[in-house]
Scaffold this active site. Sequence first.
Site, mmCIF file in Angstrom:
data_model
loop_
_atom_site.group_PDB
_atom_site.id
_atom_site.type_symbol
_atom_site.label_atom_id
_atom_site.label_comp_id
_atom_site.label_asym_id
_atom_site.label_seq_id
_atom_site.Cartn_x
_atom_site.Cartn_y
_atom_site.Cartn_z
ATOM 1 N N ARG A 17 0.834 -26.949 14.841
ATOM 2 C CA ARG A 17 1.167 -25.546 14.666
ATOM 3 C C ARG A 17 0.450 -24.929 13.466
ATOM 4 O O ARG A 17 0.008 -23.765 13.517
ATOM 5 C CB ARG A 17 2.688 -25.384 14.546
ATOM 6 C CG ARG A 17 3.193 -23.963 14.326
ATOM 7 C CD ARG A 17 2.509 -22.918 15.174
ATOM 8 N NE ARG A 17 2.434 -23.249 16.595
ATOM 9 C CZ ARG A 17 1.612 -22.653 17.438
ATOM 10 N NH1 ARG A 17 0.767 -21.729 17.023
ATOM 11 N NH2 ARG A 17 1.599 -22.994 18.715
ATOM 12 N N LYS B 104 -5.554 -4.117 2.745
ATOM 13 C CA LYS B 104 -4.277 -4.258 3.463
ATOM 14 C C LYS B 104 -4.239 -5.607 4.157
ATOM 15 O O LYS B 104 -4.337 -5.728 5.379
ATOM 16 C CB LYS B 104 -4.114 -3.105 4.456
ATOM 17 C CG LYS B 104 -4.023 -1.749 3.770
ATOM 18 C CD LYS B 104 -3.954 -0.608 4.766
ATOM 19 C CE LYS B 104 -3.892 0.735 4.054
ATOM 20 N NZ LYS B 104 -3.871 1.878 4.996
ATOM 21 N N LYS C 246 -8.595 7.450 -6.258
ATOM 22 C CA LYS C 246 -7.777 8.081 -5.220
ATOM 23 C C LYS C 246 -6.970 9.218 -5.837
ATOM 24 O O LYS C 246 -6.957 9.410 -7.066
ATOM 25 C CB LYS C 246 -6.873 7.037 -4.560
ATOM 26 C CG LYS C 246 -7.650 5.822 -4.036
ATOM 27 C CD LYS C 246 -6.822 4.950 -3.133
ATOM 28 C CE LYS C 246 -6.767 5.522 -1.745
ATOM 29 N NZ LYS C 246 -6.104 4.602 -0.784
ATOM 30 N N GLU D 265 -12.114 9.157 -3.266
ATOM 31 C CA GLU D 265 -11.485 9.681 -2.054
ATOM 32 C C GLU D 265 -11.336 11.193 -2.162
ATOM 33 O O GLU D 265 -10.885 11.708 -3.187
ATOM 34 C CB GLU D 265 -10.114 9.033 -1.880
ATOM 35 C CG GLU D 265 -9.311 9.560 -0.699
ATOM 36 C CD GLU D 265 -7.898 9.018 -0.703
ATOM 37 O OE1 GLU D 265 -7.584 8.220 0.190
ATOM 38 O OE2 GLU D 265 -7.104 9.398 -1.595
ATOM 39 N N ASP E 221 -10.937 11.184 3.736
ATOM 40 C CA ASP E 221 -9.636 10.732 4.217
ATOM 41 C C ASP E 221 -9.112 11.616 5.335
ATOM 42 O O ASP E 221 -8.965 12.837 5.177
ATOM 43 C CB ASP E 221 -8.641 10.716 3.047
ATOM 44 C CG ASP E 221 -7.325 10.067 3.421
ATOM 45 O OD1 ASP E 221 -7.351 9.072 4.165
ATOM 46 O OD2 ASP E 221 -6.270 10.548 2.954
#
Length: 305
Positions: free
Chosen positions: A111, A146, A178, A220, A241
């Site tokens: 596994r 992320k 940002k 950004e 963005d």
Amino acid sequence: MKKDFMLYKRWNEDLAFAVARLLVPALEEDVAAPGDLTSLSLIAAEAKGQTAVVARRPGVICGLNAAAEIVRLSHKDLVWSPCCEDGQYIEAGDQVAELSGTVRDILGLERIILNFIGRMSGIASKTNEYVKMVEGTSARIYDTRKTLPGWRILDKYSVAKGGGHNHRLGLFDHILIKDNHLASSGEAGITPGNAVLKARNYLLTSGLYEEDQFPLIEIEVDTLDQLSDVLPANPDIVLLDNMGPDLLKKAVQMRDASNASSELEASGGINEKTILAIAQSGIERISIGALTHSVICFDVGLDWL
């Protein structure tokens, strides 16, 4: 334009160390004392066997090097034999590796090995799908931060093996200004252009880098007015963005008319339905968080030979 900070195209010691670090909790949660009770009760200690890792669906395989490291660190008497390489496109039913040795040890690692290969191949395969969707345009596919904690370097390696590019690894290797940085800077009314100039001045005066080794400076923006303000400061990258294709085309025209060398990056709201139109706007970069934050595990199984 400076080259990207890092692109994990080749297996290296850092990746092997990441596997070793993740293997400790993986073993603790799966094979804690007294061990695999099912195998202990049914399988003779001396029993030997040979298994194949088989793809249940088509896609880009990844994680074979990670599996080799898992086997090397866990059981010296097991033999891991890959049949292909990370980054190779495979079909459903293809055998990607063999694992042979003591049956109890094979079942104890089954596994864990499949989890690593499943996650990494899922990322590589999804990345490859997006890469194919933008073929013929100027756009390149990038990952983001992320990622699953502890998995970042392996996630980014998987993106690279799927044909994508790596964005910054962490906060330490790339400046990305940002809206929250501007809002919390303590300087009332600071503009995006002034922020880029301040960041470049910091790099010049910090003594941390030679000028030809500066990290990338990216900022950004979410309006064309902000883009107009920032282009004279000539950041390496401007992240646009949540702009649709029409706004992105205007952004490209503005950049080209200004003679700025900044690359333009689209981010936000990007999926299989929107990506081609976004890529056809003329931007150079598309960053997609879903490559690593919404991983669909690639289906692989272990079959006895």
